[in-house]
Design a protein around this motif. Structure first.
Motif, PDB file in Angstrom:
ATOM      1  N   HIS A  95       0.808  -1.225   0.000  1.00  0.00           N
ATOM      2  CA  HIS A  95       0.000   0.000   0.000  1.00  0.00           C
ATOM      3  C   HIS A  95       0.839   1.273   0.000  1.00  0.00           C
ATOM      4  CE1 HIS A  95      -3.134  -2.806   0.942  1.00  0.00           C
ATOM      5  NE2 HIS A  95      -2.418  -3.229   1.980  1.00  0.00           N
ATOM      6  N   ILE A  96       2.140   1.161   0.259  1.00  0.00           N
ATOM      7  CA  ILE A  96       2.971   2.357   0.435  1.00  0.00           C
ATOM      8  C   ILE A  96       4.030   2.421  -0.663  1.00  0.00           C
ATOM      9  CG2 ILE A  96       4.670   3.486   1.939  1.00  0.00           C
ATOM     10  CD1 ILE A  96       3.256   2.110   4.321  1.00  0.00           C
ATOM     11  N   LYS A  97       4.155   3.594  -1.246  1.00  0.00           N
ATOM     12  CA  LYS A  97       5.252   3.855  -2.184  1.00  0.00           C
ATOM     13  C   LYS A  97       5.926   5.125  -1.719  1.00  0.00           C
ATOM     14  CE  LYS A  97       3.934   2.113  -6.732  1.00  0.00           C
ATOM     15  NZ  LYS A  97       2.496   1.779  -6.695  1.00  0.00           N
ATOM     16  N   PRO A  98       7.274   5.193  -1.749  1.00  0.00           N
ATOM     17  CA  PRO A  98       7.902   6.454  -1.350  1.00  0.00           C
ATOM     18  C   PRO A  98       7.490   7.578  -2.302  1.00  0.00           C
ATOM     19  CG  PRO A  98       9.539   4.892  -2.190  1.00  0.00           C
ATOM     20  CD  PRO A  98       8.249   4.158  -2.131  1.00  0.00           C
ATOM     21  N   GLU A  99       7.214   8.750  -1.733  1.00  0.00           N
ATOM     22  CA  GLU A  99       6.664   9.844  -2.519  1.00  0.00           C
ATOM     23  C   GLU A  99       7.696  10.413  -3.488  1.00  0.00           C
ATOM     24  OE1 GLU A  99       7.270   9.945   0.725  1.00  0.00           O
ATOM     25  OE2 GLU A  99       5.416  10.095   1.884  1.00  0.00           O
ATOM     26  N   LYS A 100       7.271  10.588  -4.745  1.00  0.00           N
ATOM     27  CA  LYS A 100       8.138  11.287  -5.705  1.00  0.00           C
ATOM     28  C   LYS A 100       7.862  12.783  -5.632  1.00  0.00           C
ATOM     29  CE  LYS A 100       8.890   7.690  -9.101  1.00  0.00           C
ATOM     30  NZ  LYS A 100       8.248   6.973 -10.171  1.00  0.00           N
ATOM     31  N   ARG A 101       6.593  13.140  -5.375  1.00  0.00           N
ATOM     32  CA  ARG A 101       6.202  14.554  -5.376  1.00  0.00           C
ATOM     33  C   ARG A 101       5.320  14.797  -4.153  1.00  0.00           C
ATOM     34  NH1 ARG A 101       2.528  15.537 -10.229  1.00  0.00           N
ATOM     35  NH2 ARG A 101       1.250  13.931  -9.276  1.00  0.00           N
ATOM     36  N   SER A 160       8.165  10.636   3.652  1.00  0.00           N
ATOM     37  CA  SER A 160       7.883   9.899   4.889  1.00  0.00           C
ATOM     38  C   SER A 160       9.109   9.121   5.368  1.00  0.00           C
ATOM     39  CB  SER A 160       6.716   8.927   4.676  1.00  0.00           C
ATOM     40  OG  SER A 160       5.576   9.652   4.281  1.00  0.00           O
ATOM     41  N   TYR A 161       9.782   8.453   4.442  1.00  0.00           N
ATOM     42  CA  TYR A 161      10.958   7.655   4.834  1.00  0.00           C
ATOM     43  C   TYR A 161      12.043   8.571   5.384  1.00  0.00           C
ATOM     44  CZ  TYR A 161      14.547   3.959   4.423  1.00  0.00           C
ATOM     45  OH  TYR A 161      15.543   3.031   4.687  1.00  0.00           O
ATOM     46  N   ARG A 162      12.315   9.677   4.673  1.00  0.00           N
ATOM     47  CA  ARG A 162      13.329  10.634   5.160  1.00  0.00           C
ATOM     48  C   ARG A 162      12.959  11.132   6.564  1.00  0.00           C
ATOM     49  NH1 ARG A 162      16.907  12.837   1.540  1.00  0.00           N
ATOM     50  NH2 ARG A 162      16.396  12.607  -0.651  1.00  0.00           N
ATOM     51  N   ALA A 163      11.675  11.529   6.695  1.00  0.00           N
ATOM     52  CA  ALA A 163      11.245  12.098   7.985  1.00  0.00           C
ATOM     53  C   ALA A 163      11.355  11.062   9.099  1.00  0.00           C
ATOM     54  CB  ALA A 163       9.800  12.599   7.874  1.00  0.00           C
ATOM     55  N   SER A 164      11.031   9.815   8.771  1.00  0.00           N
ATOM     56  CA  SER A 164      11.071   8.770   9.818  1.00  0.00           C
ATOM     57  C   SER A 164      12.502   8.514  10.278  1.00  0.00           C
ATOM     58  CB  SER A 164      10.433   7.477   9.311  1.00  0.00           C
ATOM     59  OG  SER A 164      11.221   6.892   8.288  1.00  0.00           O
ATOM     60  N   LYS A 165      13.430   8.503   9.345  1.00  0.00           N
ATOM     61  CA  LYS A 165      14.827   8.246   9.738  1.00  0.00           C
ATOM     62  C   LYS A 165      15.419   9.486  10.428  1.00  0.00           C
ATOM     63  CE  LYS A 165      15.180   3.991   8.068  1.00  0.00           C
ATOM     64  NZ  LYS A 165      15.295   2.808   8.926  1.00  0.00           N
ATOM     65  N   ALA A 166      15.008  10.683   9.999  1.00  0.00           N
ATOM     66  CA  ALA A 166      15.475  11.895  10.696  1.00  0.00           C
ATOM     67  C   ALA A 166      14.940  11.899  12.128  1.00  0.00           C
ATOM     68  CB  ALA A 166      15.022  13.150   9.943  1.00  0.00           C
ATOM     69  N   ALA A 167      13.680  11.487  12.290  1.00  0.00           N
ATOM     70  CA  ALA A 167      13.094  11.422  13.646  1.00  0.00           C
ATOM     71  C   ALA A 167      13.825  10.378  14.486  1.00  0.00           C
ATOM     72  CB  ALA A 167      11.601  11.072  13.550  1.00  0.00           C
TER      73      ALA A 167
END
Ligand SMILES: NC(=O)c1ccc[n+]([C@@H]2O[C@H](COP(=O)([O-])OP(=O)(O)OC[C@H]3O[C@@H](n4cnc5c(N)ncnc54)[C@H](OP(=O)(O)O)[C@@H]3O)[C@@H](O)[C@H]2O)c1
Length: 248
Positions: A95-101, A160-167
């Motif tokens: 259900h999840i794809k990393p966002e391009k935009r 989302s992935y960037r934000a999760s790893k930054a968090a």
């Protein structure tokens, strides 16, 4: 006789499996594996009756399940846990794809990625640290990613992935400050494995140069050396697969 144990959480990760195999092949350390699905280890270790290896199936990564797993760990044997690897992390699923935009950003996907990548490791750290305080030295590695570096973000995308790893990185740094006051025997490391050939990176491998797509076996070797060489310096480290520091 087992004198120390290694705990591997999220043990069904392909990198985690390589870590477990390396440790059990070359060391006499006990290994405790925790995953929602430990069936791969049942077949790996059933035949050689390896009493140094314990696997715990966890229903999910909610607080209560984590607490139960930590209680179960204490029943295995009393050798100290000296290394902990927290491997959990998702980039995509059905259900999840990393966002391009920015238009691709989706609340439900964001919440799931944050829960797996930041909240799950944080809950483990929260519940494990009190059990380690005042005991033998222990190095705790969380699997981060270079894309979690705020200062390194030049390409954008993957909100989302960037934000999760930054968090995750921020929580690790914050925990390291508190741990430095309370227990100088705990070292915290945020680790970037590099692009590694696992289901997580599969859809994104085509533009990766061949010599930059690592095997899990290589990454596991690098990580074990990095952990071995790291010192109890009362600060969190953010390291790549070469052991080089990444700017937060
Ligand atoms: N492969 C790469 O190129 C790469 C690059 C940079 C960073 N990383 C990071 O390295 C770590 C390991 O990745 P991998 O490539 O080995 O991935 P993988 O084989 O796809 O493993 C996925 C991991 O995520 C856990 N997981 C899956 N869904 C979850 C959920 N809903 N809640 C909590 N945990 C969940 C799994 O735990 P179970 O054992 O319970 O299934 C497993 O530990 C991840 O944190 C990833 O972000 C990987």
């Amino acid at each position: 006789m087992i004198t120390q144990q290694t705990l591997i959480i999220g043990a069904n990760s392909d990198i985690a499996k390589a870590l477990a195999l390396k440790i059990t092949a070359s060391e006499t350390a006990g290994v405790i594996l925790i995953s929602r699905d430990v069936s791969v280890y049942d077949s790996l270790y059933r035949d050689n009756n390896n009493s140094h290896v314990h696997a715990i199936t966890i229903k999910d990564y909610q607080s209560q399940s984590i607490e139960q797993a930590i209680t179960d760990i204490s029943t295995f044997n009393h050798a100290p846990i000296t290394r902990i690897f927290i491997c959990n992390g998702i980039l995509h699923n059905k259900h999840i794809k990393p966002e391009k935009r920015i238009e691709d950003f989706d609340v439900e996907s964001f919440n799931q990625v944050m829960a797996s990548n930041a909240l799950t490791p944080m809950l483990w750290i929260q519940k494990l640290i009190p059990t380690l305080t005042g005991k033998s030295p222990c190095k705790i590695v969380v699997f981060s990613a270079r894309v979690g570096s705020i200062s390194d973000n030049r390409l954008g995308g993957w909100y989302s992935y960037r934000a999760s790893k930054a968090a995750l990185n921020m929580m690790l740094k914050t925990a390291a400050i508190e741990v430095a006051r309370r227990d100088k025997n705990i070292k915290l490391i945020a680790f970037h494995p590099g692009t590694t050939d696992t289901p997580l990176s599969k859809p994104f491998q085509k533009n990766v140069p061949e010599n930059k797509l690592f095997t899990c076996d290589f990454v596991a070797s690098q990580l074990l050396t990095i952990v071995e060489n790291s010192s109890y310096d009362q600060t969190a480290s953010y390291l790549d697969w070469q052991g080089k520091s990444i700017n937060w």
